[in-house]
Design an enzyme around this catalytic site. Structure first.
Site, PDB file in Angstrom:
ATOM      1  N   HIS A  89       0.832  -1.201   0.000  1.00  0.00           N
ATOM      2  CA  HIS A  89       0.000   0.000   0.000  1.00  0.00           C
ATOM      3  C   HIS A  89       0.863   1.246   0.000  1.00  0.00           C
ATOM      4  CE1 HIS A  89      -3.485   2.565   1.360  1.00  0.00           C
ATOM      5  NE2 HIS A  89      -4.084   1.760   0.499  1.00  0.00           N
ATOM      6  N   HIS A 117      -5.255   5.768  -5.774  1.00  0.00           N
ATOM      7  CA  HIS A 117      -6.419   6.354  -5.112  1.00  0.00           C
ATOM      8  C   HIS A 117      -7.003   7.469  -5.970  1.00  0.00           C
ATOM      9  CE1 HIS A 117      -4.657   4.380  -1.535  1.00  0.00           C
ATOM     10  NE2 HIS A 117      -5.916   4.318  -1.144  1.00  0.00           N
ATOM     11  N   HIS A 128      -7.606  -2.500  -4.901  1.00  0.00           N
ATOM     12  CA  HIS A 128      -7.746  -3.042  -3.548  1.00  0.00           C
ATOM     13  C   HIS A 128      -8.384  -4.430  -3.557  1.00  0.00           C
ATOM     14  CE1 HIS A 128      -6.983   1.197  -2.467  1.00  0.00           C
ATOM     15  NE2 HIS A 128      -6.498   0.686  -1.348  1.00  0.00           N
ATOM     16  N   HIS A 142     -15.120   5.330   3.421  1.00  0.00           N
ATOM     17  CA  HIS A 142     -13.784   4.726   3.384  1.00  0.00           C
ATOM     18  C   HIS A 142     -12.752   5.617   4.070  1.00  0.00           C
ATOM     19  CE1 HIS A 142      -9.873   5.197   1.232  1.00  0.00           C
ATOM     20  NE2 HIS A 142      -9.731   3.941   1.630  1.00  0.00           N
ATOM     21  N   HIS A 179     -10.568   5.429   7.871  1.00  0.00           N
ATOM     22  CA  HIS A 179      -9.114   5.552   7.996  1.00  0.00           C
ATOM     23  C   HIS A 179      -8.769   6.578   9.078  1.00  0.00           C
ATOM     24  CE1 HIS A 179      -6.817   3.244   4.987  1.00  0.00           C
ATOM     25  NE2 HIS A 179      -7.916   3.268   4.247  1.00  0.00           N
ATOM     26  N   PHE A 208      -1.729   6.587   4.340  1.00  0.00           N
ATOM     27  CA  PHE A 208      -1.655   5.464   3.410  1.00  0.00           C
ATOM     28  C   PHE A 208      -0.342   4.690   3.521  1.00  0.00           C
ATOM     29  CE2 PHE A 208      -4.761   7.744   0.338  1.00  0.00           C
ATOM     30  CZ  PHE A 208      -5.834   7.180   0.998  1.00  0.00           C
ATOM     31  N   HIS A 242     -11.017  -2.795   4.357  1.00  0.00           N
ATOM     32  CA  HIS A 242     -11.119  -2.775   2.893  1.00  0.00           C
ATOM     33  C   HIS A 242     -11.910  -3.964   2.367  1.00  0.00           C
ATOM     34  CE1 HIS A 242      -9.301   0.595   0.808  1.00  0.00           C
ATOM     35  NE2 HIS A 242      -8.598   0.779   1.916  1.00  0.00           N
TER      36      HIS A 242
END
Length: 743
Positions: free
Chosen positions: A179, A202, A211, A339, A343, A362, A375
């Site tokens: 990632h 992204h 993903h 999403h 995070h 990230f 995810h």
């Protein structure tokens, strides 16, 4: 034969010329006498939605776009090779294991390593092979409902992964670093021909498929480590009230392999998650609880703001594109919404750790086992979005999306190249999600409570013509004129959408602002909560990459919002942007409202009674009746619908194809074919090939055998084909031939 539809008589192409039937009719196979123009009356800035549940690909769309320059198959004929520009868009192609150090905003404070490159085992890249059909389906399970056996297997697999040396491709560090490398500047687009352009997965249509592949190999590696071919990951079921806490199996201390120190201690159970979290815990209406508010957020992210493939997946991203800088820059509703909120909600506050480790950045997110479980539920949203069977709910079918690819080490330590087109069908990949019946998801009908009274139109705000708009630490109000609605009898075919274009910010900064429309209650310097009907959604970006200015955008559906706020008749919408993080150098390029098409335009059905001579301009809809060929031995042939046309290379093309639908002028909205309907044949889409005035021919084909069986029309001697454009530019496309072939 029906007299209410135009007739096109088909030629038949078979493998034996002696059996080829050619009949005369209104079909014109030549396209030289009609050329699309840039000055089409129907050409405007209106964006049109798609509609599809199953991804039905044209038969000749599985083409690597990079090969078009040497052998034009699929979307363009070889006759037009000379007209193609060097600006031909190419799919994103992830490079080999060579990469560079990743970066974060505060490298001196980084807790995790920035050496995120995968080990180079000197192996050649292998093509992906689907699991054998006899392999058991890995059934992913909700983390808060795991059985004792499921939990023990999962913990044992993670412990085995942690025990591997760091340089092993299956190690905990290497799996976490994937990632980091893909998201924090480790790779460039060298394999796509742009060695100086950073690769970012992204903020675009790459988000979901990348993903999915990441989880696919991670899951199989864990199963290999404990010698269990049935091993399946859990998913964090945060879209269900019962799963709206960090699952208990992840708590404890370092003796638990699922534990991670870098989680916000204020957000441990029994604290309920906030699916619209912006870095600060919010106070919501006492009449609501956080779980109810979360369901409203889910409805907004999955339905209201996810009206088409761009709104859900994100904007186009091709070779040469800067991160999020492309022809239609926007971030998908789920990625920018729940999403990103999760995070931020899980990761350590930046007041304690400047880079927000682990989930809050990230580069470090993969070090928390919760990342993969989070995810898994994000991936589950992809499945549920399709299962809703709403118009527009279909994956992209552009070649640039289908043939974008990535590299992963598989469970056998082989380096595998995988493509988006192979990520679409979960069952072929051998996994699925339990407790995932679309009819039972709790957020499906969770709209916010409607305002009981109609208030005067919202006032104040600057005109969006004063651009670019600068977002500071204060709320920004903008007055946006709503476009005239479509004619009354066609209104149900359209959706009203708010576009915020050209959002520029520094990529290494955490960015979040909320969007409210027609807030007639709170003061200019205040804002309602995310549970209120005036809340359109949020724009959020986790810090990643360099400090380069990153342009992107967002889309928000307005139909339900205007209805719930009693604002349907207001001529002007007042958009309030509420910064939730320091608004350092954030500018807005444009704020506008547009209508987008959702389904077959019923208003045009009565116009289909005249004969059509090909070639013809597509217009709002083209619906024709076509003779089927005579068949001597059907078992030796496959029946295929062929559509040929000509289009300007600087135009985007996207149209849906329905066969034997029963739509007429008396049809109701609920009777229109949906993405799940058997009448849906598929979609053709193509990005602009260049910026010139050249044009190219195309041919696209769709299998008919299963469709005719499923619609119980395989006994009919003719088929009715409807072509429905999904962008305004597509209306100027020239259709030169529609016929049925035997192959």
């Amino acid at each position: 034969m029906s007299t209410s539809l135009p007739l096109i008589t088909s030629s038949v192409t078979t493998t034996f010329t002696a059996r080829t039937k050619k009949t005369q009719g209104f079909r014109v196979s030549s396209c030289n006498n009609v050329t699309p123009t840039n000055n089409d009356d129907n050409d405007n800035n209106q964006l049109i939605l798609p509609e599809t549940q199953k991804l039905v690909l044209p038969n000749n769309m599985n083409v690597d776009r990079r090969n078009l320059l040497v052998g034009l198959g699929g979307v363009c004929t070889a006759a037009n090779l000379a007209s193609l520009s060097s600006t031909l868009a190419s799919p994103i192609t992830a490079p080999d294991p060579k990469c560079k150090y990743s970066y974060v905003d505060k490298p001196g404070s980084a807790i995790r390593t920035l050496k995120c490159c995968p080990p180079n085992l000197g192996k050649e890249v292998k093509p992906f092979v689907f699991p054998h059909k006899k392999e058991p389906v890995r059934m992913r399970w909700p983390a808060h409902k795991g059985t004792k056996e499921q939990v023990e297997k999962y913990k044992r697999a993670i412990a085995a992964m942690r025990a591997l040396p760091d340089d092993h491709p299956h190690s905990f560090k290497q799996q976490a670093s994937i990632h980091c490398a893909y998201c924090n500047g480790g790779y460039t687009q060298i394999e796509s021909g742009f060695p100086d352009v950073e690769l970012q997965i992204h903020n675009s249509w790459l988000f979901f498929p990348f993903h999915r592949w990441y989880l696919y190999f991670y899951e199989r590696i864990l199963g290999k480590l404990i010698d269990d071919p049935t091993f399946a990951l859990p998913y964090w079921n945060w879209d269900d009230p019962a799963g709206m806490e960090i699952p208990e199996i992840f708590l404890g201390d370092e003796s638990n392999p699922l534990y991670d120190f870098f989680r916000d201690p204020k957000h441990l159970p029994p604290r309920v998650v906030d699916l619209a979290y912006s870095g600060k815990d919010q106070d919501i209406d006492p009449s609501l609880d956080q779980k109810e508010c979360n369901l409203i957020t889910m409805h907004r992210d999955m339905i209201t703001n996810a009206v088409d493939d761009i709104s859900f997946f994100g904007g186009v991203y091709v070779g040469g594109s800067e991160p999020v800088k492309n022809g239609d820059p926007s971030i998908g509703s789920v990625e920018a919404g729940c999403h990103t909120a999760m995070h931020l909600w899980v990761g350590r506050p930046r007041s304690e750790f400047p880079n927000g480790e682990d989930m809050g950045n990230f580069y470090s997110a993969g070090y928390d086992p919760l990342f993969f479980v989070h995810h898994a539920n994000v991936d589950r949203m992809w499945k549920l979005w399709k299962d809703l069977c709403l118009p527009g709910h279909v994956e992209p079918v552009e070649d640039e999306w289908l043939n974008s690819s990535y590299l992963f080490y598989d469970e056998n330590e082989d380096l595998i190249r995988v493509y988006n087109k192979d990520a679409v069908d979960m069952r072929k990949l051998g996994f699925d999600y339990s407790h995932t019946d679309i009819n039972n998801v709790p957020w499906r009908n969770s709209r916010p409570a409607k305002r009981k009274e109609k208030l005067p139109p919202a006032s104040g705000g600057v005109h969006p013509g004063k651009q670019p708009l600068k977002l500071t630490d204060k709320n920004l109000k903008v007055r946006v004129t709503r476009p005239d609605p479509p004619k009354d009898d066609d209104r149900k075919n359209y959706k009203e959408v708010l576009f915020i274009d050209g959002i520029k910010h520094k990529g290494n900064k955490l960015v979040k602002f909320d969007v409210f429309v027609n807030d007639k209650i709170s003061a200019d310097d205040q804002a309602l909560s995310t549970c209120d009907p005036e809340y359109a959604g949020g724009f959020a970006q986790i810090a990643h990459g360099s400090d380069m200015a990153m342009p992107c955008g967002a889309r928000f559906g307005l139909d339900e919002l205007l209805e719930d706020t009693n604002s349907e008749d207001d001529k002007v919408a007042v958009v309030k942007l509420v910064p939730r993080t320091p608004a350092e150098k954030i500018t807005i390029g444009n704020i506008r409202i547009d209508w987008v098409s959702a389904s077959i335009p019923l208003a045009d059905v009565e116009k289909l009674n005249s004969e059509v001579f090909l070639p013809v301009k597509l217009g709002n809809i083209l619906k024709v009746s076509i003779d089927r060929p005579d068949v001597i031995e059907k078992r030796f042939y496959k029946e295929v619908l062929s559509i040929k046309g000509k289009n300007l290379d600087n135009k985007a093309v996207k149209f849906d194809v329905f066969v034997n639908d029963k739509v007429n002028k008396n049809s109701k909205k609920e009777d229109l074919p949906t993405p799940c309907s058997p009448e849906y044949a598929g979609r053709f889409a193509r990005l602009p090939l260049n910026n010139g005035d050249s044009s190219s021919d195309f041919e696209v084909t769709f299998d008919l055998d299963k469709l005719l069986r499923d619609t119980k029309t395989n006994h009919k001697r003719e088929v009715v084909v409807a072509l429905v454009p999904k962008t305004a530019e597509t209306k100027s496309l020239i259709i030169t031939d529609i016929l049925i072939k035997l192959v």
